[in-house]
Design a protein around this motif. Structure first.
Motif, PDB file in Angstrom:
ATOM      1  N   VAL A   1      52.474  46.179   6.753  1.00 34.03           N
ATOM      2  CA  VAL A   1      51.946  45.845   5.384  1.00 34.03           C
ATOM      3  C   VAL A   1      50.759  45.330   5.375  1.00 34.03           C
ATOM      4  N   GLY A   2      50.586  43.923   6.268  1.00 34.07           N
ATOM      5  CA  GLY A   2      49.015  43.514   6.616  1.00 34.07           C
ATOM      6  C   GLY A   2      48.931  41.934   6.242  1.00 34.07           C
ATOM      7  N   SER A   3      48.189  41.178   6.295  1.00 35.31           N
ATOM      8  CA  SER A   3      48.255  39.783   6.094  1.00 35.31           C
ATOM      9  C   SER A   3      47.254  40.093   4.370  1.00 35.31           C
ATOM     10  N   ALA A   4      46.796  40.973   4.377  1.00 35.65           N
ATOM     11  CA  ALA A   4      45.938  40.787   3.088  1.00 35.65           C
ATOM     12  C   ALA A   4      46.961  41.479   1.918  1.00 35.65           C
ATOM     13  N   GLY A   5      48.219  42.088   2.163  1.00 32.81           N
ATOM     14  CA  GLY A   5      49.634  42.422   1.517  1.00 32.81           C
ATOM     15  C   GLY A   5      48.483  43.717   0.431  1.00 32.81           C
ATOM     16  N   ILE A   6      49.279  44.330  -0.367  1.00 33.18           N
ATOM     17  CA  ILE A   6      49.653  44.945  -1.184  1.00 33.18           C
ATOM     18  C   ILE A   6      48.762  44.638  -2.793  1.00 33.18           C
TER      19      ILE A   6
ATOM     20  N   ALA B   1      47.947  53.302  -0.313  1.00 30.53           N
ATOM     21  CA  ALA B   1      48.307  51.813  -0.578  1.00 30.53           C
ATOM     22  C   ALA B   1      46.931  51.733  -0.597  1.00 30.53           C
ATOM     23  N   TYR B   2      46.267  50.407  -0.937  1.00 30.27           N
ATOM     24  CA  TYR B   2      45.527  49.616  -1.507  1.00 30.27           C
ATOM     25  C   TYR B   2      45.605  48.490  -1.177  1.00 30.27           C
TER      26      TYR B   2
END
Length: 498
Positions: free
Chosen positions: A123-128, A173-174
């Motif tokens: 997912v990463g730190s930026a989230g979804i 996913a954005y």
């Protein structure tokens, strides 16, 4: 606010109008004798008002409003330069997430389709922020958004699709960094209603391993359901079936797998798959084809003594595709070569053959046994065993006799008692010892063995003293003494006669 509005008007209007506006504003403020009106503009142009906190005059107010037009002189002031620099500090930009996983068709009708998926692994730190769903017709590259904006759910229903068309679907996913790689269905889906979801009904007898002997027939009937008629596929160990060895016949309600004459290579895991578009069901049947085992290996005579022979061998290389459940051992006299069974279903790989005849020479053979039967060929012993006639003299071993003698010991003592006069009373105890100890009873340390008022019993180590119709005179301390060659032991109690 004069300062931020002027650049906006400069973008929208031609540059010639900008000085006209400033000129129109300056006289208006010059005509007003009161100072308060320009004060609200002074804090808006904060960069100029901070350095000159003097009372606002009309001329100064005109300069504050006219300063954007003459920006060439303003940068000379040191105050505005450091302030705009911290404002555009770049924020850390995250990376796009990985693609959603597990995209599949949950339900379908003539004009709608229901899709579901799972959250991306990375997912990463930026989230979804959400998910976007797109579709296109098979053979086309024009992807059409299924709805406006994004959805935060991991399932969606897409409506108003053309009936009968084959469509492809994908999900992204954005987040703030942009879209992820798309997750796409592996094949196109025909938009039509599934009247009945595909379902396989494995018969109860096929839910465990089906065991058949080599050469027997296999006929499996597997019922299923599904409308419209599903696509039926059989595989063996994940690979397509060999049509020369296995026949398959399908109908609307069942599938038949037929093997006319089985072979060992037909063993394996058979998987049935029924599929309607992207909706499917699977069922497994395990078939085990068994055969007679091979012969045991390396039978040899290990030892010969007296009338006995010790044999040893190894299991067969080929167990017939099932477990070896035992061995059959046979013997034969070399004179007659007539075979006699010594052991049947013997589970070990070594044995002792006994009761052989003195002066004869014997050979041996072993068969392997599994659930199908005995091995076609036995394993013969390479060496023979000769039972000698002479030299058989039994010498009994000399054992040192064990000393079982034991000093007497009371295992159950006498218990103090209070009895009623005129009624017989008994005192009991138990003793052990080897050899059997001699028992003597005492009353107040006086031997009472020969008195008629008392009777003594001894049965398997339990000693009993019976006192006939005791009177108060018979009360006192009674003692039992056991004596043998190894020692002695005593036990006593008090008797009260009321």
């Amino acid at each position: 606010m004069t300062k931020p509005m002027l650049p906006k008007t400069a973008e929208k209007k031609p540059p010639e109008e900008a000085p006209i506006d400033t000129v129109a504003e300056a006289p208006a403020e010059a005509k007003e004798p009161e100072a308060p009106p320009p004060e609200p503009t002074a804090p808006e142009a904060s960069t100029e008002a901070v350095e000159e906190p003097a009372p606002p005059a009309d001329g100064e107010a005109v300069v504050a409003e006219g300063s954007p037009a003459g920006e060439e002189g303003v940068p000379s002031e040191p105050a505005p330069a450091p302030e705009p620099e911290p404002e555009p500090e770049p924020e850390p930009v995250g990376t796009p997430s990985s693609e959603p996983i597990g995209l599949c068709v949950d339900d379908i009708s003539d004009t709608t389709i229901s899709l579901k998926w799972r959250t991306p692994e990375k997912v990463g730190s930026a989230g979804i922020d959400g998910y976007g769903v797109e579709y296109c017709k098979e053979g086309s590259d024009e992807w059409i958004p299924a709805f406006e904006g994004l959805t935060e759910r991991t399932s969606v229903i897409i409506r108003d699709l053309p009936t009968g068309e084959k469509m492809l679907f994908r999900v992204r996913a954005y987040n703030v960094a942009g879209p992820s790689p798309p997750a796409t269905l592996p094949q196109a889906v025909t938009i039509r209603e599934i009247m009945q979801r595909p379902k396989i009904w494995i018969p109860r007898n096929l839910r465990q391993t089906l065991i058949k002997k080599v050469g027997e027939t296999v006929n499996l009937v597997i019922p299923f359901q599904g409308k419209p008629r599903p696509k039926v596929t059989w595989t063996k160990n994940g690979e397509p079936l060999d049509p020369k060895q296995v026949s398959v016949r399908n109908s609307d309600t069942d599938s038949i797998l037929f093997i006319r004459k089985t072979d060992r290579k037909d063993s394996g895991l058979y998987e049935l798959q029924v599929q309607i578009e992207n909706v499917e069901d699977r069922g497994n049947v395990t078939i085990q084809i068994v055969d007679l085992p091979g012969a045991p290996q390396n039978l040899k005579v290990v030892d010969v003594w007296g009338f006995n022979v010790a044999l040893e061998w190894k299991p067969p290389k080929d167990n017939g595709n099932c477990d070896i459940i035992g061995y059959t051992i046979q013997k034969a006299d070399k004179k007659t070569m007539e075979w006699y069974t010594v052991h049947e279903q013997y589970r070990r790989t070594n044995c002792v053959v006994s009761d052989l005849i003195m002066g004869n020479e014997y050979v041996f053979r072993v068969f392997a046994l599994n659930m199908v039967g005995l091995s076609p060929e036995p394993c013969l012993s390479k060496d023979s065993a000769y039972i000698q006639k002479t030299g058989i003299a039994y010498k009994p071993p000399n054992y040192k006799e064990h000393d079982f003698s034991e000093a007497p010991k009371f295992t159950h003592p006498l218990v103090n008692r209070s009895v009623i006069a005129g009624y017989n009373a008994t005192l009991s105890c138990s003793v052990r010892g080897s050899p059997k100890p001699k028992i003597t009873w005492y009353k107040n340390k006086m031997d009472i063995s020969n008195e008629a008022k008392y009777r003594m019993f001894s049965k398997q180590g339990v000693l009993t003293l019976e006192i006939r119709k005791p009177c108060p005179f018979d009360g006192g301390v009674y003692m039992c003494k056991a004596v043998n060659d190894s020692g002695e032991d005593i036990v006593e109690c008090k008797l009260e006669v009321r």
